[in-house]
Write a protein that holds these residues in place. Structure first.
Motif, PDB file in Angstrom:
ATOM      1  N   PRO A  49      39.021  49.444  63.298  1.00  0.00           N
ATOM      2  CA  PRO A  49      38.559  50.575  64.116  1.00  0.00           C
ATOM      3  C   PRO A  49      37.366  50.186  64.988  1.00  0.00           C
ATOM      4  O   PRO A  49      36.394  49.601  64.502  1.00  0.00           O
ATOM      5  N   LYS A  50      37.431  50.535  66.238  1.00  0.00           N
ATOM      6  CA  LYS A  50      36.343  50.229  67.158  1.00  0.00           C
ATOM      7  C   LYS A  50      35.103  51.061  66.862  1.00  0.00           C
ATOM      8  O   LYS A  50      33.983  50.677  67.236  1.00  0.00           O
ATOM      9  N   GLU A  51      35.274  52.194  66.176  1.00  0.00           N
ATOM     10  CA  GLU A  51      34.132  53.038  65.851  1.00  0.00           C
ATOM     11  C   GLU A  51      33.115  52.317  64.975  1.00  0.00           C
ATOM     12  O   GLU A  51      31.912  52.620  65.039  1.00  0.00           O
ATOM     13  N   LEU A  52      33.560  51.367  64.157  1.00  0.00           N
ATOM     14  CA  LEU A  52      32.622  50.605  63.336  1.00  0.00           C
ATOM     15  C   LEU A  52      31.690  49.773  64.208  1.00  0.00           C
ATOM     16  O   LEU A  52      30.481  49.687  63.936  1.00  0.00           O
ATOM     17  N   GLU A  53      32.229  49.174  65.250  1.00  0.00           N
ATOM     18  CA  GLU A  53      31.387  48.393  66.153  1.00  0.00           C
ATOM     19  C   GLU A  53      30.464  49.303  66.957  1.00  0.00           C
ATOM     20  O   GLU A  53      29.295  48.950  67.207  1.00  0.00           O
ATOM     21  N   GLU A  54      30.961  50.460  67.367  1.00  0.00           N
ATOM     22  CA  GLU A  54      30.119  51.379  68.125  1.00  0.00           C
ATOM     23  C   GLU A  54      28.942  51.868  67.282  1.00  0.00           C
ATOM     24  O   GLU A  54      27.835  52.063  67.799  1.00  0.00           O
ATOM     25  N   ALA A  55      29.181  52.061  65.973  1.00  0.00           N
ATOM     26  CA  ALA A  55      28.072  52.439  65.096  1.00  0.00           C
ATOM     27  C   ALA A  55      27.039  51.324  65.001  1.00  0.00           C
ATOM     28  O   ALA A  55      25.832  51.586  64.943  1.00  0.00           O
ATOM     29  N   ALA A  56      27.516  50.087  65.001  1.00  0.00           N
ATOM     30  CA  ALA A  56      26.587  48.964  64.976  1.00  0.00           C
ATOM     31  C   ALA A  56      25.803  48.862  66.283  1.00  0.00           C
ATOM     32  O   ALA A  56      24.619  48.497  66.282  1.00  0.00           O
ATOM     33  N   TRP A  57      26.443  49.197  67.390  1.00  0.00           N
ATOM     34  CA  TRP A  57      25.729  49.181  68.673  1.00  0.00           C
ATOM     35  C   TRP A  57      24.624  50.238  68.691  1.00  0.00           C
ATOM     36  O   TRP A  57      23.534  50.008  69.217  1.00  0.00           O
ATOM     37  N   VAL A  58      24.905  51.390  68.103  1.00  0.00           N
ATOM     38  CA  VAL A  58      23.891  52.444  68.031  1.00  0.00           C
ATOM     39  C   VAL A  58      22.692  51.983  67.199  1.00  0.00           C
ATOM     40  O   VAL A  58      21.530  52.324  67.489  1.00  0.00           O
ATOM     41  N   ASP A  59      22.947  51.176  66.168  1.00  0.00           N
ATOM     42  CA  ASP A  59      21.871  50.669  65.322  1.00  0.00           C
ATOM     43  C   ASP A  59      21.093  49.530  65.968  1.00  0.00           C
ATOM     44  O   ASP A  59      20.165  48.993  65.352  1.00  0.00           O
ATOM     45  N   GLY A  60      21.480  49.133  67.167  1.00  0.00           N
ATOM     46  CA  GLY A  60      20.719  48.123  67.879  1.00  0.00           C
ATOM     47  C   GLY A  60      21.349  46.750  67.910  1.00  0.00           C
ATOM     48  O   GLY A  60      20.757  45.812  68.472  1.00  0.00           O
ATOM     49  N   LEU A  61      22.516  46.593  67.319  1.00  0.00           N
ATOM     50  CA  LEU A  61      23.187  45.297  67.348  1.00  0.00           C
ATOM     51  C   LEU A  61      23.941  45.134  68.664  1.00  0.00           C
ATOM     52  O   LEU A  61      24.558  46.077  69.160  1.00  0.00           O
ATOM     53  N   GLY A  62      23.910  43.921  69.207  1.00  0.00           N
ATOM     54  CA  GLY A  62      24.652  43.648  70.414  1.00  0.00           C
ATOM     55  C   GLY A  62      26.110  43.352  70.109  1.00  0.00           C
ATOM     56  O   GLY A  62      26.574  43.444  68.970  1.00  0.00           O
ATOM     57  N   TYR A  63      26.849  42.973  71.141  1.00  0.00           N
ATOM     58  CA  TYR A  63      28.268  42.677  70.973  1.00  0.00           C
ATOM     59  C   TYR A  63      28.476  41.517  70.004  1.00  0.00           C
ATOM     60  O   TYR A  63      29.327  41.579  69.108  1.00  0.00           O
ATOM     61  N   PHE A  64      27.704  40.460  70.187  1.00  0.00           N
ATOM     62  CA  PHE A  64      27.924  39.260  69.384  1.00  0.00           C
ATOM     63  C   PHE A  64      27.546  39.495  67.925  1.00  0.00           C
ATOM     64  O   PHE A  64      28.295  39.125  67.016  1.00  0.00           O
ATOM     65  N   ARG A  65      26.392  40.115  67.676  1.00  0.00           N
ATOM     66  CA  ARG A  65      25.963  40.342  66.295  1.00  0.00           C
ATOM     67  C   ARG A  65      26.857  41.357  65.600  1.00  0.00           C
ATOM     68  O   ARG A  65      27.148  41.225  64.401  1.00  0.00           O
ATOM     69  N   SER A  66      27.316  42.360  66.310  1.00  0.00           N
ATOM     70  CA  SER A  66      28.242  43.320  65.693  1.00  0.00           C
ATOM     71  C   SER A  66      29.576  42.668  65.359  1.00  0.00           C
ATOM     72  O   SER A  66      30.209  42.999  64.348  1.00  0.00           O
ATOM     73  N   PHE A  67      30.000  41.729  66.207  1.00  0.00           N
ATOM     74  CA  PHE A  67      31.237  41.004  65.913  1.00  0.00           C
ATOM     75  C   PHE A  67      31.081  40.155  64.655  1.00  0.00           C
ATOM     76  O   PHE A  67      31.970  40.115  63.793  1.00  0.00           O
ATOM     77  N   LEU A  68      29.934  39.479  64.513  1.00  0.00           N
ATOM     78  CA  LEU A  68      29.720  38.599  63.364  1.00  0.00           C
ATOM     79  C   LEU A  68      29.516  39.376  62.072  1.00  0.00           C
ATOM     80  O   LEU A  68      30.003  38.965  61.009  1.00  0.00           O
ATOM     81  N   THR A  69      28.794  40.472  62.124  1.00  0.00           N
ATOM     82  CA  THR A  69      28.412  41.192  60.908  1.00  0.00           C
ATOM     83  C   THR A  69      29.375  42.311  60.518  1.00  0.00           C
ATOM     84  O   THR A  69      29.421  42.688  59.346  1.00  0.00           O
ATOM     85  N   VAL A  70      30.107  42.847  61.480  1.00  0.00           N
ATOM     86  CA  VAL A  70      30.983  43.986  61.187  1.00  0.00           C
ATOM     87  C   VAL A  70      32.458  43.604  61.269  1.00  0.00           C
ATOM     88  O   VAL A  70      33.227  43.786  60.312  1.00  0.00           O
ATOM     89  N   THR A  71      32.871  43.066  62.419  1.00  0.00           N
ATOM     90  CA  THR A  71      34.301  42.823  62.646  1.00  0.00           C
ATOM     91  C   THR A  71      34.801  41.588  61.911  1.00  0.00           C
ATOM     92  O   THR A  71      35.857  41.631  61.254  1.00  0.00           O
TER      93      THR A  71
END
Length: 305
Positions: free
Chosen positions: A195-217
């Protein structure tokens, strides 16, 4: 008395004063069609297993079979005695260790590059819109419409112009032309299942595209990574066509070296069976290690929602 009152009437007591027992229902009868269907499925699965595993079992047993039993007119599945002469001939009379090291280096490097590039590329085409995205997806799909032999001549000319013919690096590049489109398509489907919503939640917490990809996806793609890595390794490990043309001298891989046991005057079937068994062992071992990921990966990337 009405039918309703009859239905609500309690069971009549027995003559000895005990409660009346309700008679047990007879088990449902299994129809003959269902039995025939089950038997048909069992027979079909048995035939599939026989034709899939039978040649491998025969190859493995023949690698321990004495020379006088390889060409019997009435061969038996189980050898009368076991011998290790063919394995001794492979390791003492050839450079089998070097062949396997070459195959291992090529397969591992190809797998690492394919999984890394395929994962990032699959993530990019799944999550972002950019110029040429549809063209890229079309090229990836078209690459599998034609047999690999059509790429052999242009690929050889390109590697020859770069001075890469004869080395392991040239074989790796050739194998990437086979594995990279596959890994990109597979990882694209796995990324779309997250779900893309997991990455969007990480973006709201201040993570960028790359860090959200590494830590969430990426942690959620373990099944896809294992499945894709297994496919890439098997494709590279067993590949013969490109390696037979590009590899030279000491840089040949095990599948290519196997052809050296076929000469104009003799075919060393025992040594071929032994070397074929050794080539099969890493693939079977890898499958059993990643089996649970492979079974999940067959359908995980195809279900969304």
């Amino acid at each position: 008395m009405s039918v309703t009152s009859e239905a609500k009437r309690p069971p009549t007591a027995r003559a000895d004063g005990g409660p009346t027992r309700t008679p047990a229902k007879a088990p449902p009868k299994t129809s003959g069609k269902k039995v025939a269907a089950v038997i048909g499925r069992i027979v079909a699965l048995a035939l599939i297993v026989f034709f899939a595993v039978g040649p491998i079992l025969w190859m493995a047993l023949s690698s321990f079979r004495p020379a006088d039993e390889l060409f019997q007119s009435d061969p038996s599945l189980i050898p009368s005695r076991l011998t290790g002469d063919w394995y001794r001939e492979v390791f003492e009379g050839s450079e089998a260790v070097r062949w396997f090291v070459n195959s291992f280096i090529v397969a591992v490097v190809t797998t690492l590059v394919s999984v890394t590039v395929g994962t990032t590329a699959g993530y990019a085409v799944s999550r972002f819109e950019f110029p040429g995205r549809k063209v890229l997806l079309a090229c990836l799909s078209v690459s599998y419409l034609f047999p690999a032999i059509l790429l052999l001549v242009p690929l050889y000319l390109a590697l020859s112009a770069l001075g890469l013919v004869g080395g392991l690096f040239g074989i790796i590049i050739a194998h990437l032309t086979i594995t990279l489109p596959l890994t990109t398509w597979l990882m694209k489907s796995f990324v779309e299942a997250v779900p893309k919503e997991l990455e969007e939640a990480a973006w709201v917490d201040g993570l960028g595209y790359f860090r959200s990809f590494l830590t969430v996806t990426l942690p959620l793609l373990r099944t896809g990574l294992a499945t894709t890595a297994m496919f890439s390794f098997i494709l590279s490990w067993d590949e013969y066509l490109f390696a037979s043309v590009i590899a030279q001298g000491q840089n040949v891989t095990a599948p290519v070296a196997m052809a050296g046991f076929v000469t104009s005057f003799d075919i060393r079937w025992g040594a071929i069976m032994a070397l074929s068994t050794l080539v099969t062992i890493p693939v079977v071992g890898l499958f059993f290690v990643l089996q649970r990921y492979y079974e999940k990966g067959l359908t995980a990337g195809s279900v969304k929602g």
